[in-house]
Design an enzyme around this catalytic site. Structure first.
Site, PDB file in Angstrom:
ATOM      1  N   HIS A 113      13.711 -13.272  -0.034  1.00  0.00           N
ATOM      2  CA  HIS A 113      13.580 -12.246   1.004  1.00  0.00           C
ATOM      3  C   HIS A 113      12.782 -12.862   2.163  1.00  0.00           C
ATOM      4  O   HIS A 113      11.950 -13.747   1.942  1.00  0.00           O
ATOM      5  CB  HIS A 113      12.796 -11.081   0.388  1.00  0.00           C
ATOM      6  CG  HIS A 113      12.657  -9.866   1.242  1.00  0.00           C
ATOM      7  ND1 HIS A 113      11.750  -9.767   2.264  1.00  0.00           N
ATOM      8  CD2 HIS A 113      13.311  -8.689   1.207  1.00  0.00           C
ATOM      9  CE1 HIS A 113      11.842  -8.560   2.819  1.00  0.00           C
ATOM     10  NE2 HIS A 113      12.788  -7.887   2.194  1.00  0.00           N
ATOM     11  N   ASP A 129       7.198 -13.668  -5.682  1.00  0.00           N
ATOM     12  CA  ASP A 129       7.516 -12.425  -4.986  1.00  0.00           C
ATOM     13  C   ASP A 129       8.085 -11.485  -6.046  1.00  0.00           C
ATOM     14  O   ASP A 129       9.239 -11.606  -6.444  1.00  0.00           O
ATOM     15  CB  ASP A 129       8.544 -12.702  -3.887  1.00  0.00           C
ATOM     16  CG  ASP A 129       9.074 -11.408  -3.278  1.00  0.00           C
ATOM     17  OD1 ASP A 129       8.711 -10.324  -3.764  1.00  0.00           O
ATOM     18  OD2 ASP A 129       9.866 -11.501  -2.320  1.00  0.00           O
ATOM     19  N   GLN A 166      10.634  -6.806  -6.625  1.00  0.00           N
ATOM     20  CA  GLN A 166      11.656  -6.156  -7.439  1.00  0.00           C
ATOM     21  C   GLN A 166      11.428  -6.371  -8.926  1.00  0.00           C
ATOM     22  O   GLN A 166      12.069  -5.730  -9.749  1.00  0.00           O
ATOM     23  CB  GLN A 166      13.055  -6.699  -7.067  1.00  0.00           C
ATOM     24  CG  GLN A 166      13.441  -6.560  -5.615  1.00  0.00           C
ATOM     25  CD  GLN A 166      13.765  -5.112  -5.203  1.00  0.00           C
ATOM     26  OE1 GLN A 166      13.922  -4.219  -6.026  1.00  0.00           O
ATOM     27  NE2 GLN A 166      13.865  -4.894  -3.898  1.00  0.00           N
ATOM     28  N   LYS A 219       8.319   0.604  -4.401  1.00  0.00           N
ATOM     29  CA  LYS A 219       9.556   0.333  -5.161  1.00  0.00           C
ATOM     30  C   LYS A 219       9.371   0.671  -6.638  1.00  0.00           C
ATOM     31  O   LYS A 219      10.224   0.362  -7.465  1.00  0.00           O
ATOM     32  CB  LYS A 219       9.968  -1.133  -4.996  1.00  0.00           C
ATOM     33  CG  LYS A 219      10.358  -1.498  -3.551  1.00  0.00           C
ATOM     34  CD  LYS A 219      10.902  -2.890  -3.492  1.00  0.00           C
ATOM     35  CE  LYS A 219      10.837  -3.526  -2.111  1.00  0.00           C
ATOM     36  NZ  LYS A 219      11.680  -2.908  -1.107  1.00  0.00           N
ATOM     37  N   CYS A 231      17.352  -8.257   4.631  1.00  0.00           N
ATOM     38  CA  CYS A 231      16.232  -9.180   4.887  1.00  0.00           C
ATOM     39  C   CYS A 231      16.405 -10.494   4.140  1.00  0.00           C
ATOM     40  O   CYS A 231      15.415 -11.095   3.670  1.00  0.00           O
ATOM     41  CB  CYS A 231      14.879  -8.542   4.553  1.00  0.00           C
ATOM     42  SG  CYS A 231      14.551  -7.057   5.481  1.00  0.00           S
TER      43      CYS A 231
HETATM   44  N1  C6P Z   1      13.105  -5.220   0.098  1.00  0.00           N
HETATM   45  C1  C6P Z   1      15.183  -4.011   0.371  1.00  0.00           C
HETATM   46  O1  C6P Z   1      15.869  -3.087   0.794  1.00  0.00           O
HETATM   47  P1  C6P Z   1       7.817  -4.661   1.544  1.00  0.00           P
HETATM   48  O2  C6P Z   1       8.703  -4.374   2.709  1.00  0.00           O
HETATM   49  O3  C6P Z   1       6.606  -5.450   1.921  1.00  0.00           O
HETATM   50  O4  C6P Z   1       7.520  -3.458   0.722  1.00  0.00           O
HETATM   51  O5  C6P Z   1       8.679  -5.587   0.552  1.00  0.00           O
HETATM   52  C2  C6P Z   1       9.258  -6.745   1.016  1.00  0.00           C
HETATM   53  C3  C6P Z   1      10.152  -7.353  -0.015  1.00  0.00           C
HETATM   54  C4  C6P Z   1       9.828  -8.601  -0.540  1.00  0.00           C
HETATM   55  N2  C6P Z   1      10.555  -9.162  -1.503  1.00  0.00           N
HETATM   56  C5  C6P Z   1      11.642  -8.566  -2.014  1.00  0.00           C
HETATM   57  C6  C6P Z   1      12.414  -9.247  -3.101  1.00  0.00           C
HETATM   58  C7  C6P Z   1      12.038  -7.328  -1.516  1.00  0.00           C
HETATM   59  O6  C6P Z   1      13.121  -6.736  -2.026  1.00  0.00           O
HETATM   60  C8  C6P Z   1      11.286  -6.714  -0.482  1.00  0.00           C
HETATM   61  C9  C6P Z   1      11.738  -5.418   0.125  1.00  0.00           C
HETATM   62  C10 C6P Z   1      13.699  -4.004   0.625  1.00  0.00           C
HETATM   63  O7  C6P Z   1      15.669  -4.945  -0.265  1.00  0.00           O
HETATM   64  C11 C6P Z   1      13.400  -3.766   2.070  1.00  0.00           C
HETATM   65  S1  C6P Z   1      13.947  -5.080   3.106  1.00  0.00           S
END
Ligand code: C6P
Length: 409
Positions: free
Chosen positions: A122, A199, A202, A225, A365
């Site tokens: 991401h 990271d 998920q 999430k 993203c």
């Molecule tokens: N993915 C998706 O629709 P934040 O925005 O900081 O809460 O998380 C960022 C992020 C980082 N790593 C992974 C693997 C992610 O999936 C996400 C967030 C969302 O897939 C919003 S782009």
């Protein structure tokens, strides 16, 4: 096994309508819906306990501080951190990774050094390293994927050497669902003296995670999430690592003393939490982990495997539909990305929206990954504890309808 449909009653939004149809929410990888237990905890905090934390000498402020620190202890227990102090509250996954990139990278990277990432990442685990690389002269290198959408660790042979100072990787892809080879990459990082950064945006929400057992240096995840509110997440690291991390942000609450030229830092974790923290959000985060613990993370994972298997099976019946990601559900989570013939994913999402079905369309993203897949965008259905097979059936019926509307032969 895996039937969690009774949980749906806890989520008020799931009985609402969208565009005149019952809401079919299939965008939990973007953010999950919130149960009444989380909503009530936050509402109750504001009604009875609200004050700033770590400052007040009065009873209410002590109660607010206890609520905030209590939430930290719950999150620590949830991921099996050795002590609550190893949990740094951040604004989310993105902020947690930035805290590592700046706090570690600016001090430990230099010209010729490398940050090894994977093609799954991401933007949150790419762009912070690019910014730090620009400051330090380090460069980014990437592990490719196999034809089966897994991280190709056989490429470590050519990419891993003493120049690598950081190995950063996704625990679970938000696009392909792919579960990252965490243990293997952690061991690879250790073998060259690099730090490993997961990271887990998920990963932590979707499977049991014991941070101490992962053998990694830092883990980043967010509350929203995993049934919690937006605006809060966590950075975990073992104490000896956190002691070597510089604060990436300065301000109130994070200092021991401030002089005119220099300051000294508060204890860990407070040195990494500059400014008034998201207190009600922490309380909501704590309520979310209570909820998930009551369900049981093994049951969460079992349900996800079951609904993902069903989705893959049903989607395979839709002609002209391409699914991107591993077909073996034991190797993946519940984010299922696809394209349908040459219908643009945004058009597809619009058609689904008219039938009350919420999916995400775009690059999610992950621009480098989409370039690798050779598609500008995908549509993505993603599931969580409250998702039921009937919603998959509605998705499949709506995709058939989209084929008709767009005249796909
Ligand atoms: N993915 C998706 O629709 P934040 O925005 O900081 O809460 O998380 C960022 C992020 C980082 N790593 C992974 C693997 C992610 O999936 C996400 C967030 C969302 O897939 C919003 S782009």
């Amino acid at each position: 096994m895996g039937d969690l449909s009774h949980l749906r009653d806890d989520f008020p939004i799931l009985s609402t309508e969208m565009n005149g149809h019952p809401l079919v929410y299939l965008d939990s990888a973007a953010t999950t819906q919130k149960p009444v237990q989380v909503l009530d905890a936050m509402d109750g905090y504001y009604r009875t306990t609200n004050a700033n934390v770590h400052r007040g000498a009065y009873a209410l402020a002590v109660e607010a501080t206890d609520a905030y620190e209590g939430a930290r202890a719950k999150v620590a227990r949830f991921v099996n951190a050795a002590t609550p102090a190893e949990i740094v509250f951040t604004r989310g996954t993105t902020t947690a990774i930035n805290a590592i990139a700046y706090g570690w990278g600016l001090d430990h990277l230099g010209p010729g050094d490398r940050v090894l990432l994977t093609m799954l990442e991401h933007h949150a685990n790419v762009v912070p390293w690019q910014i730090v690389a620009r400051h330090t002269g380090a460069e980014l290198v990437y592990l490719p994927l196999t034809d089966g959408y897994l991280v190709d660790t056989s490429a470590l042979d050519g990419l891993l050497d003493e120049r690598v100072k950081v190995v950063g990787f996704s625990g679970m892809s938000n696009v392909l669902g792919t579960i990252g080879p965490v243990a293997e990459l952690a061991a690879a990082a250790r073998s060259v003296g690099a730090i490993s950064v997961v990271d887990a945006a998920q990963m932590v929400p979707h499977m049991p995670v014991d941070v101490q057992a992962l053998g990694v240096d830092f883990v980043a995840f967010g509350a929203h999430k995993m049934l919690g509110p937006t605006g809060i997440g966590a950075l975990w690291g073992p104490m000896d690592r956190l002691e070597r991390l510089e604060p990436a942000e300065g301000g109130g609450e994070m200092i021991l003393d401030v002089g005119l030229q220099e300051s000294t830092w508060a204890d860990i974790p407070h040195r990494f939490e500059a400014g008034t923290p998201p207190i009600a959000e922490a309380v909501g985060f704590g309520a979310a982990v209570d909820y998930l613990e009551a369900v049981g993370m093994a049951a969460v994972r079992a349900h996800e495997e079951q609904i993902t298997a069903y989705a893959l099976e049903r989607l395979a019946t839709v002609p002209d539909l391409t699914v991107y990601g591993p077909s073996d559900v034991s190797a993946r989570g519940g984010a299922v990305s696809f394209t349908l013939a040459d219908i643009h994913p945004h058009d597809l999402a619009t058609i689904l929206d008219q039938q009350g079905i919420a999916v995400r369309a775009g690059h999610h993203c992950t621009r480098p990954l989409h370039r690798l897949l050779d598609v500008p965008a995908t549509a993505r259905a993603s599931f969580y504890v409250y998702s039921v097979p009937g919603e998959v059936d509605l998705l499949v019926a709506a995709l058939e309808e989209a084929r008709r509307i767009f005249g796909v032969a």
